[in-house]
Design an enzyme around this catalytic site. Structure first.
Site, short mmCIF file in Angstrom:
data_model
loop_
_atom_site.label_atom_id
_atom_site.label_comp_id
_atom_site.label_asym_id
_atom_site.label_seq_id
_atom_site.Cartn_x
_atom_site.Cartn_y
_atom_site.Cartn_z
N GLU A 165 0.84 -1.19 0.00
CA GLU A 165 0.00 0.00 0.00
C GLU A 165 0.88 1.24 0.00
OE1 GLU A 165 -1.58 -0.94 4.33
OE2 GLU A 165 -2.04 1.11 3.82
N CYS B 6 -3.68 -3.23 4.26
CA CYS B 6 -2.82 -4.30 4.81
C CYS B 6 -3.30 -5.70 4.44
CB CYS B 6 -2.74 -4.17 6.32
SG CYS B 6 -2.27 -2.51 6.85
N HIS C 241 -3.26 -9.55 11.92
CA HIS C 241 -2.63 -8.36 11.34
C HIS C 241 -2.08 -7.54 12.51
CE1 HIS C 241 -1.64 -4.71 9.50
NE2 HIS C 241 -2.65 -4.04 10.02
N1 CAA Z 1 1.86 2.85 30.81
C1 CAA Z 1 1.17 1.80 30.27
N2 CAA Z 1 0.12 1.96 29.39
C2 CAA Z 1 -0.20 3.22 29.05
C3 CAA Z 1 0.47 4.35 29.57
C4 CAA Z 1 1.54 4.13 30.50
N3 CAA Z 1 2.20 5.13 31.04
N4 CAA Z 1 -0.09 5.45 29.04
C5 CAA Z 1 -1.09 5.04 28.22
N5 CAA Z 1 -1.15 3.69 28.22
C6 CAA Z 1 -2.06 2.83 27.47
C7 CAA Z 1 -3.48 3.38 27.38
O1 CAA Z 1 -4.23 3.07 28.55
C8 CAA Z 1 -3.98 2.64 26.16
O2 CAA Z 1 -4.34 1.34 26.51
P1 CAA Z 1 -5.79 0.77 26.10
O3 CAA Z 1 -5.84 0.85 24.59
O4 CAA Z 1 -5.79 -0.62 26.61
O5 CAA Z 1 -6.79 1.69 26.72
C9 CAA Z 1 -2.73 2.53 25.26
O6 CAA Z 1 -1.61 2.80 26.13
C10 CAA Z 1 -2.69 3.53 24.14
O7 CAA Z 1 -2.91 4.80 24.68
P2 CAA Z 1 -3.90 5.82 23.96
O8 CAA Z 1 -5.20 5.15 23.68
O9 CAA Z 1 -3.89 7.09 24.71
O10 CAA Z 1 -3.07 6.00 22.61
P3 CAA Z 1 -3.26 7.04 21.46
O11 CAA Z 1 -4.65 7.49 21.36
O12 CAA Z 1 -2.19 8.04 21.59
O13 CAA Z 1 -2.93 6.13 20.20
C11 CAA Z 1 -3.89 4.73 18.49
C12 CAA Z 1 -3.52 4.84 19.96
C13 CAA Z 1 -5.09 5.61 18.22
C14 CAA Z 1 -4.23 3.28 18.16
C15 CAA Z 1 -2.68 5.20 17.63
O14 CAA Z 1 -1.57 4.40 17.89
C16 CAA Z 1 -2.97 5.19 16.15
O15 CAA Z 1 -3.63 6.05 15.60
N6 CAA Z 1 -2.39 4.18 15.42
C17 CAA Z 1 -2.55 4.07 13.99
C18 CAA Z 1 -3.86 3.41 13.61
C19 CAA Z 1 -3.86 1.94 13.86
O16 CAA Z 1 -2.85 1.29 13.94
N7 CAA Z 1 -5.09 1.35 13.96
C20 CAA Z 1 -5.23 -0.07 14.18
C21 CAA Z 1 -6.44 -0.60 13.46
S1 CAA Z 1 -6.34 -0.17 11.71
C22 CAA Z 1 -5.24 -1.32 11.06
O17 CAA Z 1 -4.96 -2.32 11.66
C23 CAA Z 1 -4.63 -1.02 9.73
C24 CAA Z 1 -3.24 -0.53 9.93
O18 CAA Z 1 -2.27 -1.29 9.85
C25 CAA Z 1 -3.06 0.88 10.20
#
Ligand code: CAA
Length: 388
Positions: free
Chosen positions: A79, A111, A233
Site C-alpha cells: 500500500e 494491509c 494483522h
Molecule cells: N503505561 C502503560 N500503558 C499506558 C500508559 C503508560 N504510562 N499510558 C497510556 N497507556 C495505554 C493506554 O491506557 C492505552 O491502553 P488501552 O488501549 O488498553 O486503553 C494505550 O496505552 C494507548 O494509549 P492511547 O489510547 O492514549 O493511545 P493514542 O490514542 O495516543 O494512540 C492509536 C492509539 C489511536 C491506536 C494510535 O496508535 C494510532 O492512531 N495508530 C494508527 C492506527 C492503527 O494502527 N489502527 C489499528 C487498526 S487499523 C489497522 O490495523 C490497519 C493498519 O495497519 C493501520
C-alpha cells in the site's frame, strides 16, 4: 494434494528508532509505547531503500534455493507503491533475475493485499501443481510527526513461496470474509503519510474480526478450540492482544488470560522490534511464531486474521507441516535484527524527511543500506535500482 507456504523469509531496514527516544522527546512515559501499544522499536528505511529493495532482499534467499526459473508468477502486495501504473514487482523481477515468462502483478487493499495474493497463489498452484508462485508484501508505514500513529510506524517486507505439498503451512481452502466501505485509515494519492481515525480504526478492526470469524464458521468445520495458535494483522502488538481476547470471549473459550496470551505471544516478537509493515506484518508475525515457539508446532492448526483498512478482512486457517523447523531462516532473521543500528531523534527526522524529488531532476543516492539491493538514483522520474 495440499497447497500452501513452502518457505518464508523477511527483511527490514538496518536502522531503527527506539520508542524510548520518541517518548523522551514527546515527554511521554516510555511504558505507554512498550506496554500500552506493545511496541519497542520502529524500523526506519535508509534513503536508498524502498518497498522494491526490501522485497528483493526478502525474496533473494528463496530464489537462491529454487533457482530463477522456478517462479512462474510474482505477486507484489503493497500500500506504499512507488508508481501509479507500473507494478513494483517488475523491478523485483529484474533484480532477482526471474524468467522472462514469469507473470508479474501488484495488488492493493491496505494491509489485506498479501492475503489476497496468497489465496490467489494457492488457487493458481491448485490448478497447475508443478508451478510455484512468489508472493512478496512490502510496506513502509508513515504517519504525520506528533500524531498518535507516529509510534506505530515501521517498515518491512516478507517473501513466501507458494507451492504444492508445502514444507511449512498447508492452507485450508475454507475462508471467512468481511468487507465494508469505511474511512478508518487511508492515503490519498497526493499524500506521503497515511490519514487515520485511530480509535475508530481499532473498533472497525474488532468488528471485522467478529464478522469474518462468523463467516469462517459457516464455511469451515473448525471451531475456536481446534486452533493452537493465532496470527493477527499487527498494526501494533496490543491490537492483536485485544483482538484475541475479543475472539476468545466471543467464543466463550473458557481459557484464562494467560492461556489466551500464549496463543499469540510468539507471533509478536519480530513486529515489536520492527513496527507496522502493513501488508507484510501478519506474515512476519507467522515467521516469528514458527521461529520462536519452543513447542513443536507440527500438526497444529493456526488461525489467521488479515485486516486491511477501508475495509476488507479475512479469517482463514492453516496446518503446520511435519519437519517445518528444518526449512526456516531463523538464524539469518535473528542476526539481521541484532545487526541493526539505532538512530537518534535528529537522524530519525532526517530519514523521515529525506527528499523525494518530484521534478525529474537528477538525484544520486548515497549507499547506506546493508541490504543486497539499493535505490541508486532517481533520474528523469525513473527509479534506478542496483544489486550491491
Ligand atoms: N503505561 C502503560 N500503558 C499506558 C500508559 C503508560 N504510562 N499510558 C497510556 N497507556 C495505554 C493506554 O491506557 C492505552 O491502553 P488501552 O488501549 O488498553 O486503553 C494505550 O496505552 C494507548 O494509549 P492511547 O489510547 O492514549 O493511545 P493514542 O490514542 O495516543 O494512540 C492509536 C492509539 C489511536 C491506536 C494510535 O496508535 C494510532 O492512531 N495508530 C494508527 C492506527 C492503527 O494502527 N489502527 C489499528 C487498526 S487499523 C489497522 O490495523 C490497519 C493498519 O495497519 C493501520
Amino acid at each position: 494434494m495440499s497447497v500452501g507456504i513452502d518457505e518464508i523469509s523477511f527483511y527490514t531496514s538496518n536502522y531503527y528508532l527506539d520508542l524510548r527516544t520518541l517518548a523522551e522527546v514527546q515527554k511521554t512515559d516510555t511504558e505507554k509505547y512498550y506496554q500500552g501499544i506493545g511496541q519497542e522499536k520502529m524500523g526506519m528505511a535508509a534513503p536508498d531503500e524502498d518497498v522494491v529493495t526490501m522485497a528483493a532482499n526478502a525474496a533473494q534467499p528463496l530464489i537462491e534455493r529454487v533457482g530463477t526459473d522456478a517462479v512462474t508468477t510474482l505477486m507484489f502486495a503493497t500500500e506504499t507503491g512507488i508508481d501509479q501504473s507500473k507494478a513494483a514487482g517488475i523491478y523485483v523481477h529484474r533484480l532477482l533475475g526471474l524468467h522472462d515468462n514469469c507473470r508479474v502483478v501488484e495488488l492493493k487493499q491496505a494491509c489485506y493485499s498479501a492475503t489476497a495474493a496468497l489465496q490467489m497463489a494457492c488457487a493458481l498452484v491448485a490448478r497447475q501443481p508443478e508451478k510455484k508462485v512468489l508472493v512478496v508484501a512490502s510496506d513502509i508505514a508513515r504517519y504525520d510527526l506528533d500524531s498518535p500513529g507516529e509510534a506505530t510506524q515501521g517498515c518491512g517486507a516478507v517473501a513466501m513461496l507458494i507451492a504444492a505439498d508445502p514444507r511449512l503451512i498447508e492452507i485450508d481452502p475454507e475462508v471467512g470474509n468481511y468487507a465494508e466501505d469505511v474511512m478508518d485509515f487511508w492515503r490519498p494519492n497526493y499524500r506521503a503519510t497515511a490519514l487515520v481515525d485511530g480509535k475508530y480504526s481499532t473498533k472497525i478492526y474488532l468488528r471485522s474480526l467478529k464478522k469474518a470469524w462468523e463467516n469462517f464458521c459457516e464455511a469451515s468445520s473448525l471451531a475456536f478450540g481446534d486452533f493452537s495458535h493465532f496470527c493477527y494483522h499487527l498494526p501494533f502488538g496490543k491490537m492483536a492482544q485485544k483482538a484475541h481476547q475479543h475472539l476468545a470471549k466471543v467464543n466463550r473459550s473458557g481459557l484464562d488470560a494467560e492461556q489466551v496470551e500464549a496463543q499469540i505471544a510468539d507471533s509478536l516478537h519480530y513486529n515489536r522490534a520492527i513496527g507496522n509493515s502493513y501488508s507484510a506484518s501478519m506474515y512476519i508475525g507467522l515467521t516469528s511464531l514458527l521461529e520462536n515457539c519452543k513447542h513443536n508446532l507440527a500438526g497444529s492448526r493456526i488461525g489467521f486474521f488479515s485486516y486491511g483498512s477501508g475495509c476488507v478482512a479475512e479469517f482463514f486457517s492453516g496446518k503446520v507441516v511435519d519437519g517445518y523447523q528444518h526449512f526456516l531462516h531463523r538464524e539469518r532473521h535473528h542476526n539481521m535484527l541484532e545487526a541493526r543500528t539505532e538512530v537518534d531523534y535528529t537522524r530519525y527526522l532526517e530519514l523521515y524527511r529525506y527528499p523525494d524529488p518530484r521534478d525529474g531532476s537528477e538525484c544520486k543516492i548515497e549507499a547506506e543500506t546493508t541490504g543486497r539491493f539499493r535505490l541508486a538514483a532517481i533520474r528523469n522520474h525513473k527509479r534506478e535500482y542496483i544489486a550491491v
